[in-house]
Design an enzyme around this catalytic site. Sequence first.
Site, PDB file in Angstrom:
ATOM      1  N   ASN A 162       0.836  -1.191   0.000  1.00  0.00           N
ATOM      2  CA  ASN A 162       0.000   0.000   0.000  1.00  0.00           C
ATOM      3  C   ASN A 162       0.876   1.247   0.000  1.00  0.00           C
ATOM      4  O   ASN A 162       1.605   1.500   0.975  1.00  0.00           O
ATOM      5  CB  ASN A 162      -0.904   0.029   1.239  1.00  0.00           C
ATOM      6  CG  ASN A 162      -1.614   1.366   1.408  1.00  0.00           C
ATOM      7  OD1 ASN A 162      -2.630   1.619   0.776  1.00  0.00           O
ATOM      8  ND2 ASN A 162      -1.059   2.248   2.245  1.00  0.00           N
ATOM      9  N   GLU A 163       0.861   1.978  -1.103  1.00  0.00           N
ATOM     10  CA  GLU A 163       1.451   3.315  -1.236  1.00  0.00           C
ATOM     11  C   GLU A 163       2.958   3.380  -1.057  1.00  0.00           C
ATOM     12  O   GLU A 163       3.507   4.470  -0.864  1.00  0.00           O
ATOM     13  CB  GLU A 163       0.750   4.316  -0.289  1.00  0.00           C
ATOM     14  CG  GLU A 163      -0.721   4.505  -0.631  1.00  0.00           C
ATOM     15  CD  GLU A 163      -1.405   5.590   0.176  1.00  0.00           C
ATOM     16  OE1 GLU A 163      -0.772   6.148   1.094  1.00  0.00           O
ATOM     17  OE2 GLU A 163      -2.584   5.888  -0.100  1.00  0.00           O
ATOM     18  N   ASP A 164       3.649   2.257  -1.166  1.00  0.00           N
ATOM     19  CA  ASP A 164       5.108   2.306  -1.054  1.00  0.00           C
ATOM     20  C   ASP A 164       5.741   2.931  -2.294  1.00  0.00           C
ATOM     21  O   ASP A 164       6.804   3.564  -2.201  1.00  0.00           O
ATOM     22  CB  ASP A 164       5.681   0.903  -0.821  1.00  0.00           C
ATOM     23  CG  ASP A 164       5.309   0.370   0.554  1.00  0.00           C
ATOM     24  OD1 ASP A 164       4.676   1.108   1.327  1.00  0.00           O
ATOM     25  OD2 ASP A 164       5.639  -0.798   0.852  1.00  0.00           O
TER      26      ASP A 164
END
Length: 846
Positions: free
Chosen positions: A429-431
Amino acid sequence: MKQLSAQALTTGWSFKQTDIQDAGAWMPVAKVPTMVHLDLMANNKIPDPFVGMNELAVEWVGEKSWTYRKTLPKVDVSDEASLVLAFDGLDTLAHVKLNGETILKSDNMFVPQRVDISKSYKTSEDNILEIDFDSALLRAREIEKQHPDHRWLGSNGEMARLGVRKAQFHWGWDWGPVLMTCGPWREVRLETYNGRVADLWLDYEISKDFNSATGTAFASVEGGAGQTVAFNLRLGSDVVLQESAKVGDDGLAKVEFRVHKPALWYPHGYGEQSLYEVTASLLHGETILDTKSKKTGLRKVELVQHKDKHGKSFYFSINGVDVFCGGSDWIPADHFTPRISNDRYRKWLQLMVDGNQVMTRIWGGGIWEEDVFYDTCDELGIMIWHDYMFACGNYPAFPTFLESVKEEATVQLRRLRHHPSITIYAGNNEDYQIQERYDLEYDYKDTDPQHWLKTDFPARYIYEKLLPDVTMAESPNVPYWPGSPWSEGGRKISVYDQTVGDLHQWNVWHGTQEKYQVYDQIGGRFNSEFGLEAFPHIETIEHFVTDSKELYPQSHTIDFHNKAKGHERRNALYIIENFRLETGLKGYIHLTQLAQAEAMMYAYRGWRRQWGDRICGGALLWQLPDSWPCTSWAIVDYFLRKKPAYYSVARVLAPLAIGVQREHQDWSVTHARPSKTTKYQLWVSSSLQKKVKATIELRFISISSGAEVKSTILKQDVEIATNGATDIMSGVINNVEEEPHVLAARLFVDGKIVARDMDWPQPYKYLPFENQDLHVAFHGHQMHISSKKPVKGLVFEEREGVLVSDSSLDVAPGDEQIVTISGLLASDKPLSWTYLGHGEGHEGKH
């Protein structure tokens, strides 16, 4: 030879702070699974962290080590049998000792552990099991210092969290507290067996015409006694496969199968949720040593990505049926997950079905969920987008970390691979947003995974090499996607690309703080995150605000239970832009909830319309639940109280939904100068697999008088397209000659109203809401609702044990709406309600 015996070690535990040596330090544990905060609360050692500002008073818990102890039960162990301690989950840094001797060290919350204690178990005296849980908070900081060359970057919590395989939200998030848990958070068992079925799964393919399924049933076996595995595959009482196979030297037994005209699994609303039961019995001669059964569904999942005039599509097809994936993101429904009961999980997931949501996304900062979560999704027909457990950070990739990640991914996919509801795995998630924000090295053309490990973004190796390899090996029939969001690289601002991949659209609320009325213009091919905050209902606030002097919108306690950065400015912005300000708590609650409901309606209504051309493949709002009582983006709060947005989303995701909308004109940019004319459009969205004939009605109703300002438009025998959107009409409003009015649309099928929509001039703060003459009449278990003028945002009280069939309503004159009530007794106080313009402290009552 005897059957496998498994004893859940649920009771009889005690615990203490590790460094306190006093014999009186031991305290009782009510039950395992548990977490240390639950046990400290039960022993009155800490206050409830969910109340007031008690979170601060219990921070010390996460800085200490804690020890759990239990005397093992007596068991009869023969020379041939194995005696195993099974730990389904240890949170997180665990040192396990039996009779003072180390038998296990574990450092990953998500990796189950099994230890054979046959040789160390004492048959003639007590066997003492002790588990020391070190502070993950302190250990993480040590790991961070040990790797100074890595760039520990990210958002939410402290960045040392990236080095420990523990639920990342425990470090605190922008919707949840900092509560560093530890303990045996999943079941602990003592197993005795001569042989056991360690795993059971099917590997299969569905034919192109969906008329057959062919594959292999596998069973992996442990222990030397089992010789044969008897397989059985059935659908209800119909036996599809009944065959035995010898256990090979590799510990595997397998049989091939073919199912003619299989009963396929579909998401709800698109077909049946057919579940087969597969069983494997391990035999020694005629003796059954162990039996394992699983329910599974046969289905074919496709992530459809093809180039088109808009870029590249991104949507899901199940058994050849395209599915618009309207739904919501899932975070753990309690910070202390062991106390989420099976019944509570079912209530949460049933809310999704009742709200016409077809997909949930298990977010990467949470947990690999409990078995009951996936079982219930299978049964109810809820598709799962499943992140791997990485969120909002630049994760390290040193060798021991990679080994742990690979073990975690492998064991979890083997646990979950029989679930038909899981339809995609995403690497994080959103890395990738962190990579872009800090300009970490990422060359899309570089195809050497070993080189990726040498960059300052080494986790690329995890998302684009390690995890896809594990997914292909263990769950090959589920698509893999490197991250959420991700847009296939190749561009500087790839994760914000609206033309390809999935998108987290946070330019409403965060980012550029666009008006929510333009959601349809700023979406992507699949919108996997977006949201707007809203206060919970007053009953929830009164739970965590115990000082009546703090019951006002900007109080310290209320602010403390809103972890979103800059929430004061953002809430104020969206209220001031759109509504007349209410400063009392109840009025302010309603405004924040109405803003959220409007925002989610605009988003889903517009993006679902785009499904007609497959421009938008799905929309998953942030978020469905809360992990504690708070103000957040959740549309249902911690206590399962639905916010108005829940109902607004349910209506726009109904199988048939009508939409009417004026073109957006930004009153802020034009200095509040109204446009002389405004165009509008009306359409119908459908998820049905067949065409329907419908009647469409559009009325133009004065806001100030309730009179019709021009003639009703009625279209009959309109053919509504299958699984898409049908444009019905468009027109122009003369803002000079016509007084402010609503566009009230209704959709009739076979003479019955199946959908409504009402479009209002924006913003609401300019409109007169006076003497609307709303009537709510109770008739048994029904409320009959009518009004003399248009009413905006009629919201009913959310009372525990009472359910209303609809809320967050717009009401038009001459169009009575009926809401059913369940759980309200004749002797109970009637439900209260409020609506826009009703004012603080003037809630309606029967």
